[in-house]
Design a protein around this motif. Structure first.
Motif, PDB file in Angstrom:
ATOM      1  N   VAL A 180      -6.726  -0.364 -18.704  1.00 28.03           N
ATOM      2  CA  VAL A 180      -6.160  -1.548 -18.072  1.00 28.03           C
ATOM      3  C   VAL A 180      -7.256  -2.272 -17.289  1.00 28.03           C
ATOM      4  CG1 VAL A 180      -5.392  -0.168 -16.102  1.00 28.03           C
ATOM      5  CG2 VAL A 180      -4.330  -2.354 -16.532  1.00 28.03           C
ATOM      6  N   PRO A 181      -7.315  -3.610 -17.421  1.00 21.74           N
ATOM      7  CA  PRO A 181      -8.361  -4.330 -16.695  1.00 21.74           C
ATOM      8  C   PRO A 181      -8.155  -4.210 -15.183  1.00 21.74           C
ATOM      9  CG  PRO A 181      -7.154  -5.782 -18.208  1.00 21.74           C
ATOM     10  CD  PRO A 181      -6.430  -4.492 -18.187  1.00 21.74           C
ATOM     11  N   LEU A 182      -9.259  -3.975 -14.480  1.00 18.14           N
ATOM     12  CA  LEU A 182      -9.177  -3.848 -13.025  1.00 18.14           C
ATOM     13  C   LEU A 182     -10.033  -4.930 -12.380  1.00 18.14           C
ATOM     14  CD1 LEU A 182      -9.608   0.030 -12.649  1.00 18.14           C
ATOM     15  CD2 LEU A 182      -7.493  -1.269 -12.416  1.00 18.14           C
ATOM     16  N   ARG A 183      -9.592  -5.346 -11.221  1.00 17.91           N
ATOM     17  CA  ARG A 183     -10.354  -6.377 -10.516  1.00 17.91           C
ATOM     18  C   ARG A 183     -10.647  -5.873  -9.113  1.00 17.91           C
ATOM     19  NH1 ARG A 183      -7.598 -11.949 -11.068  1.00 17.91           N
ATOM     20  NH2 ARG A 183      -8.349 -11.643 -13.196  1.00 17.91           N
ATOM     21  N   ARG A 184     -11.869  -6.155  -8.640  1.00 18.53           N
ATOM     22  CA  ARG A 184     -12.209  -5.688  -7.301  1.00 18.53           C
ATOM     23  C   ARG A 184     -11.343  -6.402  -6.265  1.00 18.53           C
ATOM     24  NH1 ARG A 184     -15.396  -2.933  -4.208  1.00 18.53           N
ATOM     25  NH2 ARG A 184     -16.789  -2.061  -5.756  1.00 18.53           N
ATOM     26  N   SER A 185     -10.913  -5.664  -5.268  1.00 18.17           N
ATOM     27  CA  SER A 185     -10.107  -6.256  -4.210  1.00 18.17           C
ATOM     28  C   SER A 185     -10.488  -5.531  -2.936  1.00 18.17           C
ATOM     29  CB  SER A 185      -8.626  -6.062  -4.553  1.00 18.17           C
ATOM     30  OG  SER A 185      -7.849  -6.022  -3.389  1.00 18.17           O
ATOM     31  N   GLY A 186     -11.416  -6.107  -2.194  1.00 18.04           N
ATOM     32  CA  GLY A 186     -11.922  -5.432  -1.005  1.00 18.04           C
ATOM     33  C   GLY A 186     -12.704  -4.192  -1.412  1.00 18.04           C
ATOM     34  N   ARG A 187     -12.378  -3.098  -0.757  1.00 16.39           N
ATOM     35  CA  ARG A 187     -13.107  -1.869  -0.997  1.00 16.39           C
ATOM     36  C   ARG A 187     -12.661  -1.186  -2.303  1.00 16.39           C
ATOM     37  NH1 ARG A 187     -12.889   3.150   0.213  1.00 16.39           N
ATOM     38  NH2 ARG A 187     -10.736   3.029   0.886  1.00 16.39           N
ATOM     39  N   THR A 188     -11.463  -1.576  -2.783  1.00 19.38           N
ATOM     40  CA  THR A 188     -10.917  -0.875  -3.945  1.00 19.38           C
ATOM     41  C   THR A 188     -10.736  -1.829  -5.126  1.00 19.38           C
ATOM     42  OG1 THR A 188      -8.658  -1.308  -3.246  1.00 19.38           O
ATOM     43  CG2 THR A 188      -9.667   0.732  -2.466  1.00 19.38           C
ATOM     44  N   HIS A 189     -10.193  -1.309  -6.224  1.00 20.58           N
ATOM     45  CA  HIS A 189      -9.894  -2.125  -7.387  1.00 20.58           C
ATOM     46  C   HIS A 189      -8.388  -2.180  -7.598  1.00 20.58           C
ATOM     47  CE1 HIS A 189     -14.168  -1.762  -8.202  1.00 20.58           C
ATOM     48  NE2 HIS A 189     -14.039  -2.678  -9.150  1.00 20.58           N
ATOM     49  N   LYS A 190      -7.967  -3.197  -8.316  1.00 23.10           N
ATOM     50  CA  LYS A 190      -6.546  -3.450  -8.444  1.00 23.10           C
ATOM     51  C   LYS A 190      -6.238  -3.888  -9.869  1.00 23.10           C
ATOM     52  CE  LYS A 190      -3.455  -6.085  -5.572  1.00 23.10           C
ATOM     53  NZ  LYS A 190      -3.311  -7.001  -4.449  1.00 23.10           N
ATOM     54  N   GLY A 191      -5.044  -3.576 -10.349  1.00 23.11           N
ATOM     55  CA  GLY A 191      -4.678  -4.038 -11.685  1.00 23.11           C
ATOM     56  C   GLY A 191      -3.209  -3.776 -11.959  1.00 23.11           C
ATOM     57  N   LEU A 192      -2.799  -4.117 -13.170  1.00 18.45           N
ATOM     58  CA  LEU A 192      -1.412  -3.856 -13.561  1.00 18.45           C
ATOM     59  C   LEU A 192      -1.273  -2.368 -13.871  1.00 18.45           C
ATOM     60  CD1 LEU A 192      -0.670  -6.916 -15.851  1.00 18.45           C
ATOM     61  CD2 LEU A 192       0.115  -6.510 -13.503  1.00 18.45           C
ATOM     62  N   CYS A 193      -0.211  -1.780 -13.385  1.00 21.52           N
ATOM     63  CA  CYS A 193      -0.049  -0.341 -13.521  1.00 21.52           C
ATOM     64  C   CYS A 193       0.101   0.068 -14.990  1.00 21.52           C
ATOM     65  CB  CYS A 193       1.169   0.124 -12.737  1.00 21.52           C
ATOM     66  SG  CYS A 193       1.439   1.892 -12.904  1.00 21.52           S
ATOM     67  N   PRO A 194      -0.721   1.005 -15.438  1.00 22.98           N
ATOM     68  CA  PRO A 194      -0.596   1.457 -16.828  1.00 22.98           C
ATOM     69  C   PRO A 194       0.564   2.427 -17.035  1.00 22.98           C
ATOM     70  CG  PRO A 194      -2.451   2.552 -15.764  1.00 22.98           C
ATOM     71  CD  PRO A 194      -1.864   1.611 -14.744  1.00 22.98           C
ATOM     72  N   PHE A 195       1.281   2.755 -15.964  1.00 21.65           N
ATOM     73  CA  PHE A 195       2.369   3.722 -16.111  1.00 21.65           C
ATOM     74  C   PHE A 195       3.751   3.091 -16.056  1.00 21.65           C
ATOM     75  CE2 PHE A 195      -1.222   6.168 -14.519  1.00 21.65           C
ATOM     76  CZ  PHE A 195      -1.267   7.185 -15.470  1.00 21.65           C
ATOM     77  N   HIS A 196       3.828   1.849 -15.626  1.00 18.73           N
ATOM     78  CA  HIS A 196       5.131   1.188 -15.707  1.00 18.73           C
ATOM     79  C   HIS A 196       4.907  -0.307 -15.928  1.00 18.73           C
ATOM     80  CE1 HIS A 196       4.511  -0.090 -11.523  1.00 18.73           C
ATOM     81  NE2 HIS A 196       5.581  -0.864 -11.631  1.00 18.73           N
ATOM     82  N   ALA A 197       5.935  -0.987 -16.390  1.00 22.85           N
ATOM     83  CA  ALA A 197       5.787  -2.407 -16.689  1.00 22.85           C
ATOM     84  C   ALA A 197       5.884  -3.196 -15.396  1.00 22.85           C
ATOM     85  CB  ALA A 197       6.888  -2.833 -17.655  1.00 22.85           C
ATOM     86  N   GLU A 198       4.896  -4.042 -15.149  1.00 25.86           N
ATOM     87  CA  GLU A 198       4.978  -4.890 -13.951  1.00 25.86           C
ATOM     88  C   GLU A 198       4.223  -6.194 -14.201  1.00 25.86           C
ATOM     89  OE1 GLU A 198       3.229  -2.915 -10.626  1.00 25.86           O
ATOM     90  OE2 GLU A 198       1.212  -2.969 -11.438  1.00 25.86           O
ATOM     91  N   LYS A 199       4.557  -7.207 -13.401  1.00 24.34           N
ATOM     92  CA  LYS A 199       3.935  -8.514 -13.602  1.00 24.34           C
ATOM     93  C   LYS A 199       2.865  -8.787 -12.560  1.00 24.34           C
ATOM     94  CE  LYS A 199       7.255 -10.775 -16.474  1.00 24.34           C
ATOM     95  NZ  LYS A 199       8.583 -10.174 -16.238  1.00 24.34           N
ATOM     96  N   THR A 200       3.067  -8.227 -11.339  1.00 26.92           N
ATOM     97  CA  THR A 200       2.032  -8.393 -10.318  1.00 26.92           C
ATOM     98  C   THR A 200       1.429  -7.023 -10.027  1.00 26.92           C
ATOM     99  OG1 THR A 200       3.770  -8.164  -8.680  1.00 26.92           O
ATOM    100  CG2 THR A 200       3.064 -10.395  -9.200  1.00 26.92           C
ATOM    101  N   PRO A 201       0.108  -6.997  -9.893  1.00 23.91           N
ATOM    102  CA  PRO A 201      -0.591  -5.713  -9.798  1.00 23.91           C
ATOM    103  C   PRO A 201      -0.263  -4.944  -8.524  1.00 23.91           C
ATOM    104  CG  PRO A 201      -2.141  -7.562  -9.704  1.00 23.91           C
ATOM    105  CD  PRO A 201      -0.799  -8.145  -9.890  1.00 23.91           C
ATOM    106  N   SER A 202       0.216  -3.709  -8.673  1.00 28.90           N
ATOM    107  CA  SER A 202       0.386  -2.862  -7.500  1.00 28.90           C
ATOM    108  C   SER A 202      -0.331  -1.533  -7.711  1.00 28.90           C
ATOM    109  CB  SER A 202       1.870  -2.651  -7.201  1.00 28.90           C
ATOM    110  OG  SER A 202       2.577  -2.380  -8.368  1.00 28.90           O
ATOM    111  N   PHE A 203      -1.213  -1.531  -8.705  1.00 31.16           N
ATOM    112  CA  PHE A 203      -1.948  -0.316  -9.043  1.00 31.16           C
ATOM    113  C   PHE A 203      -3.343  -0.396  -8.422  1.00 31.16           C
ATOM    114  CE2 PHE A 203      -4.603   2.101 -12.044  1.00 31.16           C
ATOM    115  CZ  PHE A 203      -3.918   3.311 -12.064  1.00 31.16           C
ATOM    116  N   HIS A 204      -3.645   0.559  -7.546  1.00 30.59           N
ATOM    117  CA  HIS A 204      -4.922   0.529  -6.823  1.00 30.59           C
ATOM    118  C   HIS A 204      -5.809   1.687  -7.232  1.00 30.59           C
ATOM    119  CE1 HIS A 204      -3.745  -2.417  -3.627  1.00 30.59           C
ATOM    120  NE2 HIS A 204      -2.591  -2.173  -4.235  1.00 30.59           N
ATOM    121  N   VAL A 205      -7.086   1.416  -7.376  1.00 32.68           N
ATOM    122  CA  VAL A 205      -8.038   2.475  -7.674  1.00 32.68           C
ATOM    123  C   VAL A 205      -9.111   2.470  -6.600  1.00 32.68           C
ATOM    124  CG1 VAL A 205      -9.640   3.407  -9.359  1.00 32.68           C
ATOM    125  CG2 VAL A 205      -7.626   2.145 -10.129  1.00 32.68           C
ATOM    126  N   ASP A 206      -9.244   3.606  -5.942  1.00 36.49           N
ATOM    127  CA  ASP A 206     -10.292   3.756  -4.953  1.00 36.49           C
ATOM    128  C   ASP A 206     -11.432   4.518  -5.620  1.00 36.49           C
ATOM    129  OD1 ASP A 206     -11.962   4.558  -2.884  1.00 36.49           O
ATOM    130  OD2 ASP A 206     -10.310   4.775  -1.450  1.00 36.49           O
TER     131      ASP A 206
END
Ligand code: GTP
Ligand code: MN
Length: 615
Positions: free
Chosen positions: A23-49
């Protein structure tokens, strides 16, 4: 050391890169953010530190590290994920907890099992009787092939002689429980039996079930004993195939026999698994939950397996697993049913499956002669006991209402044309339901039965010490539990304090109990010091989700806070213990010399003293 490999993998794996493949991730502050690969969503709530190697979705709650990610995304077992991650980094994967010796012991067992499977498979080709048997049981050659079925020839020396020819030491086969050493020397363990290899999650044969060809042979099935690579309590037959299908179909089907699994898979019902002649255990449920939390039992209603499942029904609830039961016509098992009626008929049984609690109540009702007035109360009591086992107060209320409705309907049948008597009986029975649910459920305002994840079914309470006094959840307690665990996981001295002052029984939040259990386990000295156990908790793939969530919480921690929480938890535990003792006392369970009398007196005094000081 193995744990070091785990740590090194976590340290060196670029989690952002790993996840970006999915899933494409985008930097957001200290972490990365994107659409959750585990459930369907329209606005990203998936965070990767990426720095700390954790991911978390605030939408659906999944979280963990590189291991958990691959396990969940690819449906892999921990070791498979480890192997994959190690390969990416050019490391050698060593199974966790393995010493070099153990490793080679296990490797040798795997090799032996694979060899034996080849041997048995080859022998099937020269065994027309066994082939006929399989044909008679409706198994197509492709099915036999897919499940690796084989045949152990008669004569007590077939495998032994073959091994000799291959220059393989019989001790290797003895260690794998394929050769026995008896009074008359060595002999094959499996003789004139159809051989069902049992596979682990990675599809390697780790054991065998051997079925006698004669209908009256004893034992019908002979199974490998427990081995370092084979644990009955954890292994599910067919799961190495079903693990792909279960997440897709959204549920697993649990059946009792090898033949049931095979016949269902052959019919295209590929989400079926079986435990190996034992009841479903907490560990089985833990394994299944990785793929789905919906489980449909299709057992023989009279079987020991079904009795165990209903007796331990709270086990499933504690694991967050939703269980339904499909009923087969008398005399059929899934194998015979699907062969006779086909896959669609079986699927419709699955869709008609009733929730476990309904199944329990309906079964109970069928067992009582309710035209007999004296038996009715027994039925009501037993039914209330079943309902009261649920840890959810919503469930308890819903079923109590249902039970009352059922009784009302039955009462009309019992007293045809006698409205007064019917009315009296109705009131009496409903009152009894409420009374029983109140006293057994005993839910103190808004509480409910604690599910601390370890109490397996309340069962009839006996006197004698309870190992796990349950702790009713009270508001705020969850926060204290979180605080102490976060502290224990972040500083060694806090880990020491927490483990000195608390036991698992102090925890009631079902999300946290697993962490607490591992952190506070007292399995001899082997468990190591508290800080070591804290490290083990952090390295445990099963706990990664909760742990990552705890560690990502950045609220400040300090000694005063920890003191307050430890004290609060101790008090909460005492209160709930006192409540429990009162309940037992009121139910007339205390014997004259019962040590719980003294405990109750002491607790009451302590708690009252405290209240007075507080006031
Ligand atoms: P078939 O009679 O061939 O259809 O077997 P099945 O697959 O229907 O098995 P059944 O329902 O009779 O038993 C369920 C499971 O219990 C089996 O798959 C075995 O794992 C286990 N089991 C059954 N009989 C025995 C036995 O005699 N000894 C042992 N150790 N396990 C058994
Ligand atoms: Mn059968």
């Amino acid at each position: 050391m193995a744990v070091d490999v785990v740590q090194e993998i976590k340290l060196r794996t670029d989690l952002v890169e790993l996840i970006s493949v999915y899933v494409p991730l985008r930097r957001s502050g200290r972490t990365h953010k994107g659409l959750c690969p585990f459930h369907a969503e329209k606005t990203p709530s998936f965070h990767v530190d990426g720095e700390r190697g954790f991911f978390r979705c605030y939408g659906c709650g999944v979280g963990g590290d590189c291991f958990t990610f691959l396990q969940q995304k690819e449906g892999l077992a921990f070791n498979e994920a480890g192997e994959m991650l190690a390969r990416r980094l050019g490391l050698e994967w060593v199974r966790r907890g393995d010493t070099a010796e153990k490793r080679s012991e296990r490797e040798r067992l795997y090799d032996m099992m694979a060899l034996a499977q080849r041997f048995f498979r080859e022998r099937l080709k020269d065994a027309p009787v066994a082939q006929k048997y399989l044909e008679r049981r409706g198994l197509a050659p492709e099915t036999v092939e897919a499940f690796g079925l084989g045949y152990a020839p008669p004569g007590y020396q077939a495998l032994l002689g073959w091994l000799k020819g291959q220059k393989i030491a019989p001790e290797e086969a003895e260690a794998a429980d394929l050769i026995l050493r008896g009074e008359h020397g060595l002999r094959d363990r499996f003789v004139d039996r159809l051989m069902f290899p049992i596979f682990d999650l990675e599809g390697r044969p780790v054991a065998f079930g051997g079925r006698a060809l004669q209908a009256d042979a004893i034992p019908k099935y002979l199974n490998s004993r427990e081995l370092p690579i084979f644990h009955k309590g954890r292994t599910l037959y067919g799961l190495h195939v079903a693990k792909q299908e279960i997440p897709k179909s959204g549920f697993a089907v649990a059946v009792e026999g090898y033949m049931d699994v095979i016949a269902l898979h052959q019919a295209g019902i590929v989400n079926a698994v079986a435990s190996l002649g034992t009841a479903i255990t907490e560990q089985h449920v833990g394994v299944l939950r990785r793929y789905s939390d919906e489980l449909v039992f299709c057992y023989d209603g009279d079987s020991a397996g079904m009795r165990a499942a209903t007796k331990n029904s709270s086990l499933f609830e504690a694991a967050g697993c939703n269980v339904r039961v499909a009923r087969l016509p008398e005399g059929d098992d899934p194998d015979t049913f699907v062969q006779k009626h086909g896959a669609d008929a079986f699927r419709s049984l699955l869709t008609q499956a009733e929730p476990l609690l309904d199944y329990q109540l309906n079964t109970l009702r069928a067992g009582y002669d309710l035209t007999d007035e004296t038996k009715r109360l027994g039925f009501v009591r037993e039914a209330a006991r079943i309902v009261a086992q649920s840890s959810s107060s919503l469930t308890r209320q819903a079923y109590a209402a249902k039970l009352e409705r059922t009784l009302e309907m039955m009462v009309d049948e019992w007293y045809p044309g006698q409205p007064d008597q019917a009315q009296r009986a109705r009131l009496a029975l409903n009152q009894e339901v409420r009374r029983l649910l109140r006293s057994d459920g005993g839910a103190p305002a808004g509480g409910g039965h604690p599910t601390n994840g370890r109490v397996m079914g309340r069962g009839p309470t006996t006197s004698g010490p309870r190992v796990q006094p349950p702790a009713p959840v009270r508001s705020g307690q969850g926060a204290e539990e979180r605080y102490v665990l976060r502290a224990a996981l972040s500083e060694d001295r806090w880990a020491d304090r927490v483990s000195e002052q608390l036991t698992v029984a102090h925890f009631s939040d079902s999300n946290l109990v697993g962490v607490a259990a591992k952190l506070l386990s007292e399995e001899g000295d082997a468990a190591g010091s508290a800080p070591q156990r804290a490290d083990a908790v952090k390295a445990d793939p099963e706990l990664a989700g909760v742990v990552s969530e705890l560690l990502m919480d950045e609220a400040p921690l300090n000694d005063e806070g920890l003191d307050r929480c430890l004290e609060g938890l101790e008090r909460a535990w005492k209160r709930s213990r006192k409540l429990e003792l009162w309940r037992a006392y009121n139910a007339g369970e205390f014997l004259p010399e019962d040590p719980r009398r003294e405990e109750l007196r002491r607790l009451s005094a302590e708690l009252e003293g405290r209240q007075r000081r507080e006031a």
